[in-house]
Scaffold this motif. Structure first.
Motif, mmCIF file in Angstrom:
data_model
loop_
_atom_site.group_PDB
_atom_site.id
_atom_site.type_symbol
_atom_site.label_atom_id
_atom_site.label_comp_id
_atom_site.label_asym_id
_atom_site.label_seq_id
_atom_site.Cartn_x
_atom_site.Cartn_y
_atom_site.Cartn_z
ATOM 1 N N GLU A 116 7.750 -7.113 -4.592
ATOM 2 C CA GLU A 116 8.103 -5.972 -3.731
ATOM 3 C C GLU A 116 9.263 -5.188 -4.337
ATOM 4 N N LYS A 119 7.902 -3.061 -7.110
ATOM 5 C CA LYS A 119 7.182 -1.879 -6.611
ATOM 6 C C LYS A 119 8.161 -0.823 -6.118
ATOM 7 N N ARG A 129 2.512 3.953 -10.753
ATOM 8 C CA ARG A 129 1.816 2.661 -10.874
ATOM 9 C C ARG A 129 2.711 1.614 -11.531
ATOM 10 N N LEU A 130 2.365 0.377 -11.198
ATOM 11 C CA LEU A 130 3.011 -0.803 -11.789
ATOM 12 C C LEU A 130 1.896 -1.576 -12.481
ATOM 13 N N CYS A 148 -0.780 -9.419 -3.722
ATOM 14 C CA CYS A 148 0.242 -8.356 -3.751
ATOM 15 C C CYS A 148 -0.368 -6.962 -3.891
#
Ligand SMILES: CC(C)(COP(=O)(O)OP(=O)(O)OC[C@H]1O[C@@H](n2cnc3c(N)ncnc32)[C@H](O)[C@@H]1OP(=O)(O)O)[C@@H](O)C(=O)NCCC(=O)NCCS
Length: 204
Positions: A116, A119, A129-130, A148
């Motif tokens: 989290e 992100k 984006r990750l 996730c």
């Protein structure tokens, strides 16, 4: 069964925390090498990691986060701004370079909190984006990342070869091309502590 996990604290890694970063980074790569021996660290890994950490741990394009149970490091997250080759129209993303949670904290909230944080950091920095690489046989990590909200977009495929004996591997042409480094396409995939050419800085 819900296990009781010892409470932890998250905080950005400071210069004096390098020992903790190195310990967890080594555990992560020992784990990965157990799944695929081609992911073994080089003998010089710690010096290279320290160099990279020293250069980047306070940089705006990286997030080095540690989780602590009292004085014991129990979690590591590294996220970095990534630039792919300018050949591609969409070449910037946030890359989750490293994630490791100590065995006694697995199955609890720590890993999820680290992702989290990744992100939130990436979105706050303007990324859309990750991305990350995960070993194909790392079923636990793949299940975790799915929980996730991540999913696969590309796969790395491999075939083993019989190399010609006594031949020196040629250099990566992207690092040796006769053009100023600044104008070269950047390299894709893992860029952690990448080897650059030996040109003096004033030629760049
Ligand atoms: C990957 C990692 C960060 C995930 O954290 P975690 O606390 O273990 O994650 P969770 O327990 O929340 O989720 C793991 C899920 O995989 C499941 N799982 C466990 N072993 C599994 C297996 N062999 N096959 C499939 N699923 C498995 C768990 O049951 C859980 O799913 P559930 O919540 O639906 O029951 C942690 O396991 C870790 O650090 N592993 C070693 C390093 C690593 O792999 N890093 C990622 C490299 S890309």
């Amino acid at each position: 069964m819900q296990l009781d996990h010892v409470p932890f604290q998250l905080r950005p890694a400071r210069a004096e925390d390098f020992w903790a970063v190195a310990r967890l980074f080594e555990a992560l790569h020992h784990f990965n090498a157990g799944l695929d021996r081609r992911f073994r660290l080089d003998a010089d890994w710690e010096r290279l990691l320290q160099q990279h950490f020293t250069l980047t741990h306070t940089a705006p394009g990286s997030l080095w986060l540690l989780a602590w149970c009292a004085d014991a490091p129990v979690g590591l997250l590294l996220v970095e701004a990534h630039s792919d080759s300018p050949i591609f129209a969409e070449r910037r993303w946030a890359e989750l370079v490293a994630l490791y949670v100590a065995p006694e904290q697995r199955g609890g909230p720590l890993a999820h909190q680290l992702v989290e944080q990744a992100k939130q950091w990436a979105a706050a920095k303007g990324f859309d984006r990750l991305q990350l690489y995960v070993t194909a046989h790392n079923e636990r990590a793949k299940r975790f990342y799915t929980k996730c909200g991540l999913g696969p977009t590309q796969e790395i495929w491999r075939v083993d070869l019989k190399p010609t004996p006594g031949v020196d591997l040629p250099a990566d042409p992207s690092t040796t091309a006769e053009q100023p480094r600044r104008q070269r396409p950047e390299l894709g995939h893992h860029q952690l502590a990448m080897e650059l050419s030996n040109e003096p800085e004033d030629q760049l």
